[in-house]
Design a protein around this motif. Sequence first.
Motif, PDB file in Angstrom:
ATOM      1  N   PHE A  80       0.830  -1.199   0.000  1.00 30.90           N
ATOM      2  CA  PHE A  80       0.000   0.000   0.000  1.00 30.90           C
ATOM      3  C   PHE A  80       0.867   1.253   0.000  1.00 30.90           C
ATOM      4  N   ILE A 129      -7.280   5.162  -3.297  1.00 33.21           N
ATOM      5  CA  ILE A 129      -7.009   5.046  -1.860  1.00 33.21           C
ATOM      6  C   ILE A 129      -8.307   5.089  -1.061  1.00 33.21           C
ATOM      7  N   VAL A 154      -4.915   7.767  -8.369  1.00 33.33           N
ATOM      8  CA  VAL A 154      -4.348   7.133  -7.174  1.00 33.33           C
ATOM      9  C   VAL A 154      -5.040   7.629  -5.920  1.00 33.33           C
ATOM     10  N   ASN A 155      -5.271   8.944  -5.848  1.00 31.82           N
ATOM     11  CA  ASN A 155      -5.962   9.505  -4.698  1.00 31.82           C
ATOM     12  C   ASN A 155      -7.343   8.877  -4.547  1.00 31.82           C
ATOM     13  N   ALA A 165      -4.923   8.558   4.277  1.00 29.65           N
ATOM     14  CA  ALA A 165      -4.233   7.342   3.865  1.00 29.65           C
ATOM     15  C   ALA A 165      -3.078   6.983   4.795  1.00 29.65           C
ATOM     16  N   PHE A 175       1.018   3.646  -3.593  1.00 31.93           N
ATOM     17  CA  PHE A 175       0.191   4.844  -3.580  1.00 31.93           C
ATOM     18  C   PHE A 175       0.880   6.098  -3.030  1.00 31.93           C
TER      19      PHE A 175
END
Length: 545
Positions: A56, A284, A280-281, A370, A60
């Motif tokens: 993870f 998440i 990507v944001n 995140a 990310f």
Amino acid sequence: MGLITLVLVMLLAVVASGFVVRLLPVPVPLPLVQIALGAGIAAVADLGIVLAPEVFFLLFLPPLLFLDGWRIPKPGLFRDYGAVLQLALGLVVFTVLGMGFFIHWMIPTMPLEVAFALAAVLSPTDPIAVTAIAARSPLPARVMHVLEGESLLNDASGLVCLRFAVAALLTGSFSMSDALLTFAQLALGGLATGVLITLGATWIKGRISRHAGEEPGIEVLISLLIPFGAYLVADRLGVSPILAAVAAGITMSHAEIRGQVQAITRVRRNAVWDTVRFAVNGVIFVLMGEQLPAILSGAVTAVRETGHREAWWLAVYVLAITVGLAALRWLWVYVSLRLTLLRRHEGPPLSRGTIHRLVGAMTLAGVRGAITLAGILTLPLMLDHRTAFPARDLAVFLAAGVILASLVAAAIGLPRVLKGLAPDSLAEVDQTADRIRAAAARAAILAVERAQHEMSAGRTDADLHAAVAARVMELYRRRLDADSPDATTADLFRRTDEIERRLRLAGLRAERAEIFRIARAREIDDDLARRLVREIDLMEARYLA
């Protein structure tokens, strides 16, 4: 479910979230919509996603932290470094100690070391979530700079606190001197690694480009690889990979202003990075929503260990921790604001109401995201081969609950707190943009004059060169006139420029529509049509910027 299908489902959810947030009758932060979509996916399909923390982090965080470091305004960050460090270091320690004891007092069955570990992962604010919230509720520029700087730097301090809390539980010992020394090594080593990786990559790339020419696709790919390279090297060296990614981004911005890449490369690179950031944001937060049902199931079982059979005690714990975090943050921010930003504030003193609004805005903007989710998932499953990690499921749920609660509080509270507050209450009024544009226009006029003389020397069409040069220089002279102290003249030229901008946009759009019509009629091939449309698109982007 196959990995490719899983990735496509996540990306489809991100795309859907972009449409949903625009169709909702009331403004809702995009992260909340994405979390809801993730929970909806989990309700209708068992994707079987297992979030490995190390994967993870690697997939990310490096690109997002790199981009935040790249684009954060550096003058604001360095100008208010005192306030940034007080929040990124002092507030983290203050939060870990205060919330650690509070959580242990509220939930006695949770060992103190686990309570400190939970407080440690809750202490960092998330740069991704902060940016997403601020997009809906614009904060004063200077306040936003401080929050961005804090969220970029407090990850290392929070995760180091987590590391020592877990170590204390596993070994039964803790050394403050060892903790401070380790933190210094992790932070300084991570920063140095990020700087060196970026400088090395840009230097090698520059040398090759000067000899072999520049290929925009390669340049974009290198920029995508740099954060992963910095992260992996730092992780291998045992220093902070998070700070390495941030430092790589900050160093990249300094390499960028040297102007070594072509304009077309910058255009393509910005487009690619904007897409990467959005995708990507979004993934998440969709993943976080997808994990919520499983997290809740484990927490309901764990809450019974606290002596409460009712599951609604979980909501009580989440609310109490969220309020406690906000109270500690409000107190620290108020003192920090008094000692740093307000002391250097120029102009008339701010009213008490304005100060409280600013403190309230900075408190609500302390959104968790995140970093907190990934950090809490790093808690080990077992203390040893026979003993399970105490209250792990409960800690994971409480962290996820606080993330949701902080997002909701910011979404509801920030617009109300910021209502009536001047956008730049603490920002110095910056008048340098017009001065820089004027300096650039004067340099352009001199360059056009030199180029015209060189191009027309000894040619029979010197008059043509002079006429074209005069037309080009007239555009720059109009820009200088628009910045003149004569308000009437400046207003006239600005209105003229606006009229010209609209007319040029109308003409460009008509050009593009006609090219598409000709292409549909098969009068030109697709490759030529794409090239002509791209030229028009770039010109249109210039007028829309």
